[in-house]
Design an enzyme around this catalytic site. Structure first.
Site, PDB file in Angstrom:
ATOM      1  N   GLY A  22       6.610  14.161 -41.945  1.00  0.00           N
ATOM      2  CA  GLY A  22       6.117  13.802 -43.275  1.00  0.00           C
ATOM      3  C   GLY A  22       4.639  14.116 -43.357  1.00  0.00           C
ATOM      4  O   GLY A  22       4.151  15.003 -42.640  1.00  0.00           O
ATOM      5  N   THR A  70       0.530  13.922 -43.073  1.00  0.00           N
ATOM      6  CA  THR A  70      -0.438  13.600 -42.029  1.00  0.00           C
ATOM      7  C   THR A  70      -0.938  12.165 -42.195  1.00  0.00           C
ATOM      8  O   THR A  70      -1.053  11.409 -41.219  1.00  0.00           O
ATOM      9  CB  THR A  70      -1.618  14.602 -42.132  1.00  0.00           C
ATOM     10  OG1 THR A  70      -1.077  15.919 -41.961  1.00  0.00           O
ATOM     11  CG2 THR A  70      -2.678  14.351 -41.082  1.00  0.00           C
ATOM     12  N   VAL A 107       0.433   9.471 -43.546  1.00  0.00           N
ATOM     13  CA  VAL A 107       1.375   8.413 -43.137  1.00  0.00           C
ATOM     14  C   VAL A 107       1.484   8.360 -41.612  1.00  0.00           C
ATOM     15  O   VAL A 107       1.453   7.284 -41.003  1.00  0.00           O
ATOM     16  CB  VAL A 107       2.765   8.604 -43.810  1.00  0.00           C
ATOM     17  CG1 VAL A 107       3.799   7.679 -43.189  1.00  0.00           C
ATOM     18  CG2 VAL A 107       2.666   8.367 -45.306  1.00  0.00           C
ATOM     19  N   GLU A 132       5.628  15.528 -36.868  1.00  0.00           N
ATOM     20  CA  GLU A 132       5.356  16.858 -37.435  1.00  0.00           C
ATOM     21  C   GLU A 132       4.895  16.604 -38.854  1.00  0.00           C
ATOM     22  O   GLU A 132       5.609  15.979 -39.640  1.00  0.00           O
ATOM     23  CB  GLU A 132       6.605  17.733 -37.389  1.00  0.00           C
ATOM     24  CG  GLU A 132       7.094  18.024 -35.966  1.00  0.00           C
ATOM     25  CD  GLU A 132       6.042  18.669 -35.071  1.00  0.00           C
ATOM     26  OE1 GLU A 132       5.163  19.391 -35.574  1.00  0.00           O
ATOM     27  OE2 GLU A 132       6.084  18.424 -33.842  1.00  0.00           O
ATOM     28  N   CYS A 147       6.550  22.590 -45.450  1.00  0.00           N
ATOM     29  CA  CYS A 147       5.327  22.390 -44.678  1.00  0.00           C
ATOM     30  C   CYS A 147       4.756  23.729 -44.253  1.00  0.00           C
ATOM     31  O   CYS A 147       3.571  23.857 -43.998  1.00  0.00           O
ATOM     32  CB  CYS A 147       5.636  21.530 -43.467  1.00  0.00           C
ATOM     33  SG  CYS A 147       7.047  22.139 -42.578  1.00  0.00           S
TER      34      CYS A 147
HETATM   35  P1  NAD Z   1       5.638  11.313 -46.852  1.00  0.00           P
HETATM   36  O1  NAD Z   1       4.682  11.152 -45.742  1.00  0.00           O
HETATM   37  O2  NAD Z   1       5.252  10.822 -48.191  1.00  0.00           O
HETATM   38  O3  NAD Z   1       7.014  10.583 -46.492  1.00  0.00           O
HETATM   39  C1  NAD Z   1       7.704  10.867 -45.291  1.00  0.00           C
HETATM   40  C2  NAD Z   1       8.505   9.646 -44.899  1.00  0.00           C
HETATM   41  O4  NAD Z   1       7.603   8.600 -44.563  1.00  0.00           O
HETATM   42  C3  NAD Z   1       9.393   9.116 -46.011  1.00  0.00           C
HETATM   43  O5  NAD Z   1      10.603   8.646 -45.454  1.00  0.00           O
HETATM   44  C4  NAD Z   1       8.586   7.952 -46.543  1.00  0.00           C
HETATM   45  O6  NAD Z   1       9.380   6.971 -47.161  1.00  0.00           O
HETATM   46  C5  NAD Z   1       7.959   7.429 -45.265  1.00  0.00           C
HETATM   47  N1  NAD Z   1       6.765   6.614 -45.458  1.00  0.00           N
HETATM   48  C6  NAD Z   1       5.909   6.573 -46.509  1.00  0.00           C
HETATM   49  N2  NAD Z   1       4.958   5.655 -46.292  1.00  0.00           N
HETATM   50  C7  NAD Z   1       5.200   5.105 -45.078  1.00  0.00           C
HETATM   51  C8  NAD Z   1       4.565   4.126 -44.282  1.00  0.00           C
HETATM   52  N3  NAD Z   1       3.474   3.497 -44.693  1.00  0.00           N
HETATM   53  N4  NAD Z   1       5.099   3.839 -43.073  1.00  0.00           N
HETATM   54  C9  NAD Z   1       6.201   4.475 -42.635  1.00  0.00           C
HETATM   55  N5  NAD Z   1       6.851   5.397 -43.349  1.00  0.00           N
HETATM   56  C10 NAD Z   1       6.353   5.726 -44.549  1.00  0.00           C
HETATM   57  O7  NAD Z   1       6.028  12.862 -46.909  1.00  0.00           O
HETATM   58  P2  NAD Z   1       7.021  13.591 -47.909  1.00  0.00           P
HETATM   59  O8  NAD Z   1       6.350  13.696 -49.242  1.00  0.00           O
HETATM   60  O9  NAD Z   1       8.397  13.042 -47.843  1.00  0.00           O
HETATM   61  O10 NAD Z   1       7.077  15.029 -47.232  1.00  0.00           O
HETATM   62  C11 NAD Z   1       6.078  15.962 -47.406  1.00  0.00           C
HETATM   63  C12 NAD Z   1       5.157  16.039 -46.215  1.00  0.00           C
HETATM   64  O11 NAD Z   1       5.914  16.282 -45.031  1.00  0.00           O
HETATM   65  C13 NAD Z   1       4.174  17.193 -46.305  1.00  0.00           C
HETATM   66  O12 NAD Z   1       2.916  16.769 -45.884  1.00  0.00           O
HETATM   67  C14 NAD Z   1       4.768  18.226 -45.357  1.00  0.00           C
HETATM   68  O13 NAD Z   1       3.830  19.139 -44.846  1.00  0.00           O
HETATM   69  C15 NAD Z   1       5.351  17.359 -44.295  1.00  0.00           C
HETATM   70  N6  NAD Z   1       6.390  18.055 -43.554  1.00  0.00           N
HETATM   71  C16 NAD Z   1       6.073  18.525 -42.309  1.00  0.00           C
HETATM   72  C17 NAD Z   1       7.019  19.224 -41.559  1.00  0.00           C
HETATM   73  C18 NAD Z   1       6.687  19.768 -40.201  1.00  0.00           C
HETATM   74  O14 NAD Z   1       7.599  20.133 -39.479  1.00  0.00           O
HETATM   75  N7  NAD Z   1       5.426  19.831 -39.822  1.00  0.00           N
HETATM   76  C19 NAD Z   1       8.291  19.430 -42.088  1.00  0.00           C
HETATM   77  C20 NAD Z   1       8.579  18.915 -43.352  1.00  0.00           C
HETATM   78  C21 NAD Z   1       7.621  18.218 -44.066  1.00  0.00           C
END
Ligand code: NAD
Length: 544
Positions: free
Chosen positions: A266, A268, A270, A294, A328
């Site tokens: 997700g 960076t 978070v 990641e 990402c």
């Molecule tokens: P996000 O960080 O908003 O959410 C990811 C997950 O974290 C979700 O399940 C969300 O509910 C949870 N979350 C949110 N707040 C939290 C907290 N305080 N504690 C624990 N969990 C929490 O990301 P998103 O919008 O779902 O995805 C997009 C991001 O993911 C982008 O930054 C993207 O670059 C990254 N991403 C990275 C990769 C990689 O392999 N590097 C792959 C896919 C996505």
């Protein structure tokens, strides 16, 4: 009785990608499943210890390209549910850890074939509806990559088990691959169904039990993933899926003494928040939790003057705009020699303007909508910022329409400022910023690319000149964990291009590889001595 035998996990072959061209029978069956799910308003309970739970209230999941349409109702969990999910994982741990590796792998292999076969249309249709992916984007992610993760991980885990110490003839040294002591917290993002398929199961394959919190936007498809795993024979309590406010789940889980690891993908921000919380709780844990994350990217494409500009244009359009730039790995900043950019800009602008976008149920579209209203507002603000800036101009796109769905047009921005904000920050939308660099300044530009953003996920060099390719590869050695030569920076395939990056992009534990599986095991070394000594004295102690 335990069955003995040196079982070999079958060598995986990547799941073939279906084309869904007109006349293809798979197209018809997928369309009919899509129509069914559109009207089904599917119920998505939590799954805790094998029990379906409805929590304290219900929430709606809307389709991004038709935001009036509720496609699912999901359970909003309470703190009791989150506690129970941890308890269920801990309860299932002993029996699952005692299940042989090959039996655990068999569950994943069976799940892979269920997904590739009878469940394929459901998983693709749910991803199209819930995440606004075109049929091709759904197929390569939800179907093929999920299947590949399950098959390759089963195979790589077997290779890991084969890593054994040497022997000197006096003892038999063995390595036993125990699961971590406690439970794993898996948290997945909205943008890839396959990541939801991979994060909890990679840990479970190595004998761990899991509390799994998928992104709310993906709950329709993760519900079906759980059903596949149930059908494949995953025992109750091994993966416990919870839903509800992420910060609440996280607070309870990260505060638990038995937290043994986090498998996160997700943003960076978070992940850094979770890492800080773990740091604050260190005294409290039984063991050091393994942190695998990641995260974000600001992925680059650099062109040398020897580049093929048609290949470059195609890579930029696909790399920046497929799945609305919500990968990402999406190309979001490009560095092109000024004279080349001047020549290619008219064609690039024309092709981008012509990109068909709309409801993904209409297979003629190349793009759908961005995930939700927050994403829409963020992207439109970035475009507004560029439109108002003196150092930038919008070359294509620059518009949005949120009446029916969250549609942001694919947008190309050109800037004269190498420090322009949109070259640095991750936007996670269909916005590509181009910095045309002075002809002949290739080496300086490589340095610029390296220092402009805090991320290190993916990047590409386009050049025919070998010397230029080598220079780019050297100067950008830490700028990307996945580096492409004459190809777009997206589309990594499990087993072929192990994926992940460092710097602010994550711990680079390469999802879908042996390197990732290593993180979910705590090996025990066993030395069994054949004939133990019976006298503590050594010969050097004898009298002369
Ligand atoms: P996000 O960080 O908003 O959410 C990811 C997950 O974290 C979700 O399940 C969300 O509910 C949870 N979350 C949110 N707040 C939290 C907290 N305080 N504690 C624990 N969990 C929490 O990301 P998103 O919008 O779902 O995805 C997009 C991001 O993911 C982008 O930054 C993207 O670059 C990254 N991403 C990275 C990769 C990689 O392999 N590097 C792959 C896919 C996505």
């Amino acid at each position: 009785m335990t069955a003995d035998g040196h079982f070999k996990v079958p060598t995986p072959v990547n799941e073939p990608v279906r084309a869904y061209a007109p006349g293809d029978p798979h197209r018809k069956s997928l369309k009919s499943r899509l129509a069914e799910l559109t009207d089904a308003r599917t119920e998505v309970p939590m799954q805790i210890g094998g029990e379906r739970r409805w929590g304290s209230s219900r929430g709606d999941i809307r389709s991004p390209h038709r935001h009036e349409l509720t496609i699912a109702e999901y359970a909003v969990g309470s703190s009791q549910d989150f506690d129970d999910s941890i308890a269920a994982a801990l309860k299932a741990r002993k029996a699952w850890a005692a299940t042989s590796y090959h039996e655990r792998a068999a569950v994943l292999l069976r799940a892979a074939s269920l997904l590739a076969g009878p469940w394929r249309d459901t998983i693709n249709a749910a991803t199209m509806l819930g995440q606004s992916k075109t049929v091709h984007q759904a197929e390569i992610d939800a179907a093929c990559e999920s299947v590949d993760f399950w098959r390759y991980n089963a195979f790589f885990g077997d290779q890991l088990l084969a890593q054994q110490p040497y022997n000197d003839g006096t003892a038999w040294n063995r390595m036993e691959f125990r699961p971590l002591e406690g439970f794993i917290f898996a948290v997945s993002p909205f943008n890839f169904t396959s990541i939801a398929a991979n994060l909890p199961t990679a840990a479970a394959l190595m004998g761990n039990t899991v509390v799994f919190k998928p992104a709310t936007q993906t709950l329709l498809v993760t519900h079906f993933l759980m059903e596949i795993l149930n059908e494949a024979g995953l025992p109750p309590g091994v993966i416990n899926m919870v839903s509800g406010p992420a910060s609440k789940v996280s607070e309870q889980v990260l505060g638990h003494k038995e937290l043994a690891g986090i498998h996160f993908t997700g943003s960076t921000e978070v992940f850094q928040g979770m890492w800080r919380t773990v740091g604050q709780n260190l005294d409290h844990y039984r063991t050091y939790p393994r942190l695998v994350g990641e995260t974000g990217g600001k992925d680059f494409v650099v062109a040398h003057e020897s580049a093929d500009s048609d290949a470059l244009r195609t890579a930029l359009i696909r790399g920046a705009f497929e799945y609305q730039g919500q990968k990402c790995s999406a190309a979001s900043r490009a560095y092109i020699p000024q004279s080349m950019w001047k020549r290619m800009r008219p064609d690039m602008a024309e092709e981008v303007e012509a990109i068909p976008q709309g409801d993904v149920a209409d297979f003629r579209n190349f793009m759908g909508a961005v995930i939700d209203g927050n994403a829409y507002a963020k992207h439109m603000n970035a475009i507004e910022f560029a439109l108002k800036s003196e150092n930038a101009k919008v070359v294509a796109g620059g518009k949005g329409d949120d009446k029916v769905g969250w549609f942001v047009r694919p947008t190309v921005i050109e800037t004269t400022d190498p420090d322009f904000r949109l070259l640095k920050e991750e936007l996670f939308g269909p916005i590509l910023t181009v910095y045309p660099y002075a002809d002949g300044k290739f080496e300086d530009t490589l340095e610029l690319v390296d220092r402009t953003s805090p991320y290190g996920l993916t990047g590409a060099i386009f050049a025919r000149d070998r010397q230029a390719i080598r220079e780019a590869s050297d100067t950008l050695v830490n700028a990307a964990g996945n580096f492409y030569i004459n190809d777009k920076p997206t589309g990594a395939v499990v087993g072929l291009q192990p994926f992940g990056g460092a710097r602010a992009s994550g711990t680079n534990d390469k999802a879908g590889s042996i390197l990732n599986l290593i993180r979910w095991t705590s090996p025990r070394t066993i030395k069994e001595t054949y004939v133990p000594p019976t006298d503590h004295r050594y010969p050097f102690m004898d009298a002369e």
